[in-house]
Motif scaffolding. Sequence first.
Motif, PDB file in Angstrom:
ATOM      1  N   MET A  21       0.835  -1.167   0.000  1.00 25.73           N
ATOM      2  CA  MET A  21       0.000   0.000   0.000  1.00 25.73           C
ATOM      3  C   MET A  21       0.890   1.244   0.000  1.00 25.73           C
ATOM      4  N   ILE A  22       0.522   2.207  -0.802  1.00 27.34           N
ATOM      5  CA  ILE A  22       1.249   3.478  -0.834  1.00 27.34           C
ATOM      6  C   ILE A  22       0.339   4.584  -0.325  1.00 27.34           C
ATOM      7  N   ARG A  23       0.963   5.599   0.237  1.00 23.19           N
ATOM      8  CA  ARG A  23       0.242   6.770   0.724  1.00 23.19           C
ATOM      9  C   ARG A  23       1.072   8.005   0.392  1.00 23.19           C
ATOM     10  N   ILE A  24       0.390   9.132   0.286  1.00 22.16           N
ATOM     11  CA  ILE A  24       1.045  10.399  -0.039  1.00 22.16           C
ATOM     12  C   ILE A  24       0.812  11.378   1.096  1.00 22.16           C
ATOM     13  N   GLY A  25       1.848  12.135   1.435  1.00 22.84           N
ATOM     14  CA  GLY A  25       1.734  13.201   2.419  1.00 22.84           C
ATOM     15  C   GLY A  25       2.170  14.512   1.790  1.00 22.84           C
ATOM     16  N   GLN A  26       1.521  15.590   2.187  1.00 27.62           N
ATOM     17  CA  GLN A  26       1.837  16.912   1.644  1.00 27.62           C
ATOM     18  C   GLN A  26       1.800  17.907   2.788  1.00 27.62           C
ATOM     19  N   SER A  27       2.710  18.873   2.764  1.00 28.09           N
ATOM     20  CA  SER A  27       2.689  19.903   3.791  1.00 28.09           C
ATOM     21  C   SER A  27       3.435  21.136   3.314  1.00 28.09           C
ATOM     22  N   SER A  28       3.248  22.206   4.062  1.00 31.03           N
ATOM     23  CA  SER A  28       4.017  23.423   3.830  1.00 31.03           C
ATOM     24  C   SER A  28       4.357  24.025   5.183  1.00 31.03           C
ATOM     25  N   ASP A  29       5.355  24.884   5.204  1.00 34.57           N
ATOM     26  CA  ASP A  29       5.748  25.559   6.436  1.00 34.57           C
ATOM     27  C   ASP A  29       6.225  26.954   6.076  1.00 34.57           C
ATOM     28  N   ILE A  30       5.899  27.892   6.946  1.00 39.62           N
ATOM     29  CA  ILE A  30       6.259  29.298   6.748  1.00 39.62           C
ATOM     30  C   ILE A  30       6.974  29.782   7.995  1.00 39.62           C
ATOM     31  N   HIS A  31       8.078  30.491   7.800  1.00 38.69           N
ATOM     32  CA  HIS A  31       8.760  31.143   8.920  1.00 38.69           C
ATOM     33  C   HIS A  31       9.152  32.551   8.501  1.00 38.69           C
ATOM     34  N   GLN A  32       9.086  33.436   9.453  1.00 39.41           N
ATOM     35  CA  GLN A  32       9.440  34.835   9.239  1.00 39.41           C
ATOM     36  C   GLN A  32      10.958  34.985   9.219  1.00 39.41           C
ATOM     37  N   LEU A  33      11.455  35.848   8.328  1.00 38.39           N
ATOM     38  CA  LEU A  33      12.874  36.204   8.296  1.00 38.39           C
ATOM     39  C   LEU A  33      13.116  37.383   9.227  1.00 38.39           C
ATOM     40  N   VAL A  34      14.087  37.240  10.127  1.00 35.55           N
ATOM     41  CA  VAL A  34      14.400  38.286  11.098  1.00 35.55           C
ATOM     42  C   VAL A  34      15.913  38.408  11.250  1.00 35.55           C
ATOM     43  N   GLU A  35      16.345  39.540  11.735  1.00 37.63           N
ATOM     44  CA  GLU A  35      17.762  39.733  12.037  1.00 37.63           C
ATOM     45  C   GLU A  35      18.088  39.017  13.338  1.00 37.63           C
ATOM     46  N   GLY A  36      19.343  38.603  13.460  1.00 32.17           N
ATOM     47  CA  GLY A  36      19.799  37.986  14.696  1.00 32.17           C
ATOM     48  C   GLY A  36      19.573  36.488  14.790  1.00 32.17           C
ATOM     49  N   ARG A  37      19.131  35.862  13.714  1.00 32.19           N
ATOM     50  CA  ARG A  37      18.937  34.410  13.696  1.00 32.19           C
ATOM     51  C   ARG A  37      19.722  33.836  12.517  1.00 32.19           C
ATOM     52  N   ASP A  38      20.127  32.572  12.639  1.00 27.30           N
ATOM     53  CA  ASP A  38      20.786  31.887  11.533  1.00 27.30           C
ATOM     54  C   ASP A  38      19.751  31.452  10.501  1.00 27.30           C
ATOM     55  N   LEU A  39      20.157  31.465   9.241  1.00 24.89           N
ATOM     56  CA  LEU A  39      19.324  30.947   8.166  1.00 24.89           C
ATOM     57  C   LEU A  39      19.746  29.502   7.923  1.00 24.89           C
ATOM     58  N   ILE A  40      18.879  28.583   8.337  1.00 24.29           N
ATOM     59  CA  ILE A  40      19.149  27.157   8.179  1.00 24.29           C
ATOM     60  C   ILE A  40      18.018  26.562   7.360  1.00 24.29           C
ATOM     61  N   LEU A  41      18.380  25.973   6.235  1.00 23.01           N
ATOM     62  CA  LEU A  41      17.407  25.311   5.361  1.00 23.01           C
ATOM     63  C   LEU A  41      17.990  23.989   4.896  1.00 23.01           C
ATOM     64  N   GLY A  42      17.217  22.938   5.009  1.00 23.70           N
ATOM     65  CA  GLY A  42      17.701  21.616   4.612  1.00 23.70           C
ATOM     66  C   GLY A  42      18.886  21.154   5.437  1.00 23.70           C
ATOM     67  N   GLY A  43      18.979  21.667   6.669  1.00 27.42           N
ATOM     68  CA  GLY A  43      20.096  21.315   7.536  1.00 27.42           C
ATOM     69  C   GLY A  43      21.396  22.015   7.186  1.00 27.42           C
ATOM     70  N   VAL A  44      21.332  23.026   6.326  1.00 30.29           N
ATOM     71  CA  VAL A  44      22.527  23.767   5.903  1.00 30.29           C
ATOM     72  C   VAL A  44      22.450  25.191   6.436  1.00 30.29           C
ATOM     73  N   LYS A  45      23.495  25.624   7.132  1.00 30.80           N
ATOM     74  CA  LYS A  45      23.578  27.009   7.591  1.00 30.80           C
ATOM     75  C   LYS A  45      24.058  27.853   6.419  1.00 30.80           C
ATOM     76  N   ILE A  46      23.225  28.823   6.025  1.00 32.37           N
ATOM     77  CA  ILE A  46      23.488  29.633   4.838  1.00 32.37           C
ATOM     78  C   ILE A  46      23.790  31.063   5.257  1.00 32.37           C
ATOM     79  N   GLU A  47      24.860  31.594   4.751  1.00 26.64           N
ATOM     80  CA  GLU A  47      25.256  32.967   5.066  1.00 26.64           C
ATOM     81  C   GLU A  47      24.208  33.938   4.538  1.00 26.64           C
ATOM     82  N   HIS A  48      23.649  34.754   5.444  1.00 26.32           N
ATOM     83  CA  HIS A  48      22.644  35.742   5.049  1.00 26.32           C
ATOM     84  C   HIS A  48      22.493  36.761   6.175  1.00 26.32           C
TER      85      HIS A  48
END
Length: 159
Positions: free
Chosen positions: A1-28
């Motif tokens: 049996m196969i099943r499908i899952g779908q989702s989305s996520d939103i986060h606000q961009l702010v100063e003073g926090r690291d930008l981490i996406l996909g487990g990668v810290k990105i300079e920004h």
Amino acid sequence: MIRIGQSSDIHQLVEGRDLILGGVKIEHTKGLLGHSDADALLHAIAEALLGAVALGDLGKHFPDTDPQWKGADSLVILKGCNELLKTKGYHVVNVDSLIMIERPKMAPHIDKMRQNIADALGLDVDFVSVKATRGEKMGFVGREEGVLAQAVVLVESDS
């Protein structure tokens, strides 16, 4: 049996926090606001896994009211969701995901993101897709106020 899952996520961009996406810290100049490391991409994938087997959402399993998840590495959360999926007798077949961010460019980081996700889920990297697009200066993404990530997962029963 196969099943499908779908989702989305939103986060606000702010100063003073690291930008981490996909487990990668990105300079920004800005990072994502959230209780954990706020990795919107991994959160979307993790919640899609939960949804595929009707296990609820991230808040149910990793509540922002629990201090143990304060500043948590979202790769740990993704691995935890994969373990929950396994308890229901399923495994991940593939992941397709999208990051919507105006800048910085994601292309230099996508291969590492794909590998991080594949490693967390025990998949070959060929079964993990990460894409990125811009807001073209429209909406909250285009105004650089936040990041939106989306994910679709296919899971299959072990039996």
